[in-house]
Design a protein around this motif. Structure first.
Motif, mmCIF file in Angstrom:
data_model
loop_
_atom_site.group_PDB
_atom_site.id
_atom_site.type_symbol
_atom_site.label_atom_id
_atom_site.label_comp_id
_atom_site.label_asym_id
_atom_site.label_seq_id
_atom_site.Cartn_x
_atom_site.Cartn_y
_atom_site.Cartn_z
ATOM 1 N N UNK A 166 0.846 -1.193 0.000
ATOM 2 C CA UNK A 166 0.000 0.000 0.000
ATOM 3 C C UNK A 166 0.882 1.244 0.000
ATOM 4 N N UNK A 167 0.581 2.202 -0.844
ATOM 5 C CA UNK A 167 1.319 3.464 -0.856
ATOM 6 C C UNK A 167 0.820 4.367 0.277
ATOM 7 N N UNK A 168 1.581 5.412 0.529
ATOM 8 C CA UNK A 168 1.186 6.362 1.563
ATOM 9 C C UNK A 168 -0.154 7.006 1.218
ATOM 10 N N UNK A 169 -0.323 7.392 -0.023
ATOM 11 C CA UNK A 169 -1.579 8.037 -0.447
ATOM 12 C C UNK A 169 -2.765 7.095 -0.261
ATOM 13 N N UNK B 207 -2.906 4.640 1.902
ATOM 14 C CA UNK B 207 -3.099 4.467 3.345
ATOM 15 C C UNK B 207 -3.875 5.635 3.931
ATOM 16 N N UNK B 208 -3.548 6.858 3.508
ATOM 17 C CA UNK B 208 -4.260 8.035 4.007
ATOM 18 C C UNK B 208 -5.724 7.996 3.590
ATOM 19 N N UNK B 209 -5.999 7.488 2.410
ATOM 20 C CA UNK B 209 -7.383 7.418 1.932
ATOM 21 C C UNK B 209 -8.225 6.436 2.733
ATOM 22 N N UNK B 210 -7.582 5.538 3.463
ATOM 23 C CA UNK B 210 -8.317 4.570 4.282
ATOM 24 C C UNK B 210 -8.803 5.168 5.604
ATOM 25 N N UNK B 211 -8.250 6.314 5.982
ATOM 26 C CA UNK B 211 -8.613 6.923 7.260
ATOM 27 C C UNK B 211 -10.036 7.468 7.207
ATOM 28 N N UNK B 212 -10.721 7.462 8.349
ATOM 29 C CA UNK B 212 -12.086 8.025 8.374
ATOM 30 C C UNK B 212 -12.063 9.536 8.151
ATOM 31 N N UNK B 213 -13.130 10.053 7.586
ATOM 32 C CA UNK B 213 -13.208 11.485 7.309
ATOM 33 C C UNK B 213 -12.855 11.790 5.866
ATOM 34 N N UNK C 170 0.450 -1.433 5.978
ATOM 35 C CA UNK C 170 1.077 -1.226 4.674
ATOM 36 C C UNK C 170 0.953 -2.462 3.788
ATOM 37 N N UNK C 171 0.353 -3.530 4.348
ATOM 38 C CA UNK C 171 0.173 -4.768 3.603
ATOM 39 C C UNK C 171 -1.194 -4.824 2.930
ATOM 40 N N UNK C 172 -2.245 -4.571 3.722
ATOM 41 C CA UNK C 172 -3.599 -4.714 3.175
ATOM 42 C C UNK C 172 -4.494 -3.495 3.388
ATOM 43 N N UNK C 173 -3.949 -2.407 3.958
ATOM 44 C CA UNK C 173 -4.735 -1.193 4.134
ATOM 45 C C UNK C 173 -5.696 -1.220 5.302
ATOM 46 N N UNK C 174 -5.525 -2.174 6.194
ATOM 47 C CA UNK C 174 -6.433 -2.289 7.345
ATOM 48 C C UNK C 174 -6.112 -1.199 8.359
ATOM 49 N N UNK C 175 -7.163 -0.561 8.907
ATOM 50 C CA UNK C 175 -7.001 0.451 9.952
ATOM 51 C C UNK C 175 -7.239 -0.208 11.307
ATOM 52 N N UNK C 176 -6.320 0.008 12.248
ATOM 53 C CA UNK C 176 -6.428 -0.626 13.565
ATOM 54 C C UNK C 176 -6.219 0.432 14.647
ATOM 55 N N UNK C 177 -7.295 0.739 15.393
ATOM 56 C CA UNK C 177 -7.228 1.781 16.431
ATOM 57 C C UNK C 177 -6.436 1.330 17.648
#
Length: 234
Positions: free
Chosen positions: A58-61, A63-69, A103-110
């Protein structure tokens, strides 16, 4: 100048403000002891568990797109190794703490921030089992402002020495390492050097200022007394 008045002032004020001299000299003794009995502060270097960089998909861009908001304003991005896997640690303007995206699958973990902190603590203590006992957003009597970095997690090893470490996920490192004996020495030093037994900072600063000013005044009176009472030339 009245030499008798200066002598009395010098004598009684010297007795009163000798307390500050005793406290200062005592803190100096404790400081020398601490330099012999305590190890230097931990190095501020990342101490996570390493990572397999070939697993990054996953690229940085992305990854950022996966964030809420909607389109969060990014302030910083770090690549952290947690559990052997690469994770993006993302700081945005809208959130106080970091957010983590795989960075592997784009999963968000709080919950990854605490997991990362625990891994840092275990690695620092050579794999010892640790337990989170606090999360500090302000300084206290043990983690004082000379350590500078907040927020930090506190982890206890639960051993005979009562070992505990403070961990910053921002720096990726241990910011303080202490135990029962080290903290005993540090508490004595803080009480002597900064009057740490006075809880209110404004009151503590006022007392320190008065003690220092009083010591300065006594020294000035001693100098004046020297010149007033010096033998007169024949």
């Amino acid at each position: 100048m009245n030499s008798r008045l200066i002598r009395k002032l010098h004598r009684w004020l010297g007795l009163v403000f000798s307390l500050s001299v005793l406290i200062a000299s005592g803190s100096g003794v404790i400081h020398n002891v601490m330099t012999r009995t305590q190890s230097p502060p931990p190095q501020a270097r990342p101490s996570g568990g390493g990572m397999d960089v070939s697993a990054i998909k996953i690229t940085v861009a992305d990854a950022v797109s996966k964030l809420p908001g909607d389109k969060p304003e990014v302030q910083a991005v770090n690549l952290r190794g947690i559990g052997g896997q690469p994770w993006y640690q993302i700081y945005t303007k809208a959130t106080r703490g970091p957010q983590y995206v795989s960075a592997v699958d784009g999963r968000v973990d709080a919950a990854m921030d605490e997991a990362y902190a625990a891994e840092i603590a275990r690695n620092f203590l050579a794999g010892a089992s640790v337990k989170k006992t606090d999360f500090l957003t302000a300084f206290n009597t043990e983690y004082i402002n000379i350590f500078r970095i907040l927020p930090v997690y506190r982890f206890d090893a639960g051993d005979a020495l009562d070992t505990r470490v403070y961990v910053s996920t921002t720096t990726g490192s241990v910011t303080r390492h202490t135990d029962r004996q080290r903290q005993f020495e540090a508490t004595i030093f803080t009480n002597f050097h900064k009057l740490g037994f006075i809880p209110d900072k404004d009151t503590r600063d006022l007392v320190l200022t008065l003690l220092t000013a009083g010591t300065f005044l006594v020294a000035c009176l001693g100098v004046a007394l020297f010149f007033v009472t010096r033998p007169k030339k024949r």
